[in-house]
Every structure is written in C-alpha cells, then in structure tokens.
Design a protein around this motif. Structure first.
Motif, mmCIF file in Angstrom:
data_model
loop_
_atom_site.group_PDB
_atom_site.id
_atom_site.type_symbol
_atom_site.label_atom_id
_atom_site.label_comp_id
_atom_site.label_asym_id
_atom_site.label_seq_id
_atom_site.Cartn_x
_atom_site.Cartn_y
_atom_site.Cartn_z
ATOM 1 N N VAL A 1 1.191 -7.912 -5.315
ATOM 2 C CA VAL A 1 -0.063 -7.177 -5.209
ATOM 3 C C VAL A 1 -0.713 -6.947 -6.574
ATOM 4 O O VAL A 1 -1.927 -6.735 -6.676
ATOM 5 C CB VAL A 1 0.169 -5.833 -4.484
ATOM 6 N N GLN A 2 0.065 -7.001 -7.637
ATOM 7 C CA GLN A 2 -0.458 -6.775 -8.972
ATOM 8 C C GLN A 2 -1.416 -7.874 -9.427
ATOM 9 O O GLN A 2 -2.210 -7.662 -10.346
ATOM 10 C CB GLN A 2 0.699 -6.677 -9.977
ATOM 11 N N PHE A 3 -1.355 -9.021 -8.793
ATOM 12 C CA PHE A 3 -2.165 -10.157 -9.213
ATOM 13 C C PHE A 3 -3.379 -10.386 -8.311
ATOM 14 O O PHE A 3 -4.079 -11.385 -8.457
ATOM 15 C CB PHE A 3 -1.305 -11.428 -9.222
ATOM 16 N N LYS B 1 -8.770 -5.914 -6.774
ATOM 17 C CA LYS B 1 -8.744 -4.674 -6.005
ATOM 18 C C LYS B 1 -9.603 -4.741 -4.743
ATOM 19 O O LYS B 1 -9.189 -4.300 -3.669
ATOM 20 C CB LYS B 1 -9.208 -3.512 -6.880
ATOM 21 N N SER C 1 5.268 -5.747 -3.421
ATOM 22 C CA SER C 1 4.731 -4.868 -4.463
ATOM 23 C C SER C 1 4.513 -5.619 -5.769
ATOM 24 O O SER C 1 3.646 -5.251 -6.575
ATOM 25 C CB SER C 1 5.687 -3.690 -4.688
ATOM 26 N N PHE C 2 5.293 -6.670 -5.996
ATOM 27 C CA PHE C 2 5.123 -7.487 -7.194
ATOM 28 C C PHE C 2 3.876 -8.370 -7.083
ATOM 29 O O PHE C 2 3.077 -8.470 -8.014
ATOM 30 C CB PHE C 2 6.375 -8.351 -7.406
ATOM 31 N N SER D 1 0.794 -1.230 0.000
ATOM 32 C CA SER D 1 0.000 0.000 0.000
ATOM 33 C C SER D 1 0.826 1.279 0.000
ATOM 34 O O SER D 1 0.278 2.372 -0.116
ATOM 35 C CB SER D 1 -0.920 0.017 1.228
#
Length: 232
Positions: free
Chosen positions: A174-176, A179, A171-172, A124
């Motif tokens: 979280v893209q998958f 939302k 951070s990598f 976040s």
C-alpha cells in the motif's frame, strides 16, 4: 492495530474449542440452526459492504471476469484437492487429534473471507471482515471440538500466521500506491468483497452453492480497472 483481526480470530477458535470440550456433543438440529444463523448475519454484512460501491458496472464486470479466470484456473477445485491431500496425509489412521487440527485449519484458512479480510486489515486497518469471520470460526470450533477433540484448538496458530502474513504483505504494498487511487480502490474492493461475502452467506444457508474461491481473481481485475481509470 492491523493484526488485531487475525489475533481475535485465533482467540475465538481457542475459546470455541474449549467450550466444545465442555459440551461434548451437539445435535444436528443445533448445528443446522447455528450455521444458518451465521449465514443470515454474513448475508447482511455482504449487502452492507456491496452498497458502498460508486460503480455497480465496474463491480459486476470485475466479479464476472474474475469468475471466468477463477473457473479457468480451477481455484476452488485446487483448494479442495489440497485440503483432501492434507487430510489424507495428516489425519490417516483415524488419529482424532490430527484430524481435528487439519479439518479446523482447512475450514478456517481455505476460503475467500480470510484472504479478503486480511487484505483489508493490511491496507486500511479495517478488521470488520476478520471479526465477522472470527465469530463464524468460533462456532465452527465448538462443533468440531465436540466431535474431533482438542486438536481443533491448535488450528488457531496457522490461522494467525496465514492471515497475519497476508496482512503484512498488503500493508507493504500500500505504500507504493497513490493516495487517491488507494481511497477509491479500498471502497470498491470492499464492495466486491461484500458480494463474495453475500455469496458465502447464501451458501451457509443452503440456498445455493457458489464457488466463491473462483471469484477471488475479481479483486485483481478490479484493481487493474481502477488503475487504468486513474492513469488514463
């Protein structure tokens, strides 16, 4: 900036170490007062984070099941054993530089707060937990450098690398994640982490001795529960 928390953490260790070189010696009473003051602040932060939860039941279940898993895996014992091995390997022969470096690194790296804070920063961009840890590590560096010397200052580098790596990995991932699931997970991870931080505060004040590292699997249990709720 998601790496800011780790960078600030390293800088506070350096700053605290430099101040420790100037102070030379700190009384036991001063160390006790500072430690318990940090405990009070950490305790307050933990309460604030824990109250963000929307489901106390899920939070308690995650923490309890995670604690059972952690005790079964002996996570806390494993971390302590690793620390002792590293200290014996690099701090033998009464070499104060190595001893200061290893001791400070272990204190700053091995613990729940750094892992949790780094994950939050990566997912976040919230560095609040790492900023709080930075203050604690800064005072720790003052006290350790006063007794063990300049080696403590160099522990800033592995701290930045360790926490930065966790932040980058988070951070990598979280893209998958969808939302809606991520929004809910972030709030609840912060809440469960808040209880762990509250426990750290209690430990610092000497009120109790909770094996916080053994509670870390609770974060994975929480994610599993929230994921199941989202898809079911």
């Amino acid at each position: 900036m998601m790496f800011m928390g780790s960078i600030v953490n390293g800088l506070t260790i350096i700053g605290g170490g430099l101040l420790g070189l100037i102070l030379h010696s700190i009384s036991d009473h001063a160390k006790d007062t500072v430690t318990k003051s940090l405990g009070l602040g950490t305790f307050a932060l933990g309460i604030q984070m824990a109250l963000q939860t929307k489901s106390f039941i899920v939070m308690v279940i995650s923490l309890c099941l995670g604690g059972l898993i952690g005790e079964w895996l002996h996570i806390e014992d494993g971390m302590n054993h690793l620390g002792l091995m590293l200290e014996q390997r690099f701090a033998r022969g009464n070499q104060h530089f190595a001893e200061g470096f290893v001791t400070a690194t272990l204190i700053a790296v091995i613990g729940a707060m750094g892992i949790l804070g780094a994950i939050q920063a990566g997912v976040s961009g919230d560095n609040t937990t790492l900023y709080t840890k930075s203050v604690m590590d800064g005072f720790m560096a003052i006290m350790l450098t006063a007794s063990l010397g300049v080696g403590v200052i160099f522990s800033a580098l592995p701290v930045i690398i360790y926490q930065g790596t966790i932040t980058l990995f988070a951070s990598f991932l979280v893209q998958f994640v969808p939302k809606a699931l991520m929004t809910n997970a972030l709030r609840e991870i912060g809440a469960v982490g808040g209880l762990m931080i509250l426990g750290i505060g209690l430990n610092l004040m000497g009120i109790t001795k909770i094996r916080i590292s053994n509670l870390l699997p609770g974060l994975l249990v929480l994610v599993a529960i929230l994921t199941g709720q989202y898809f079911l």
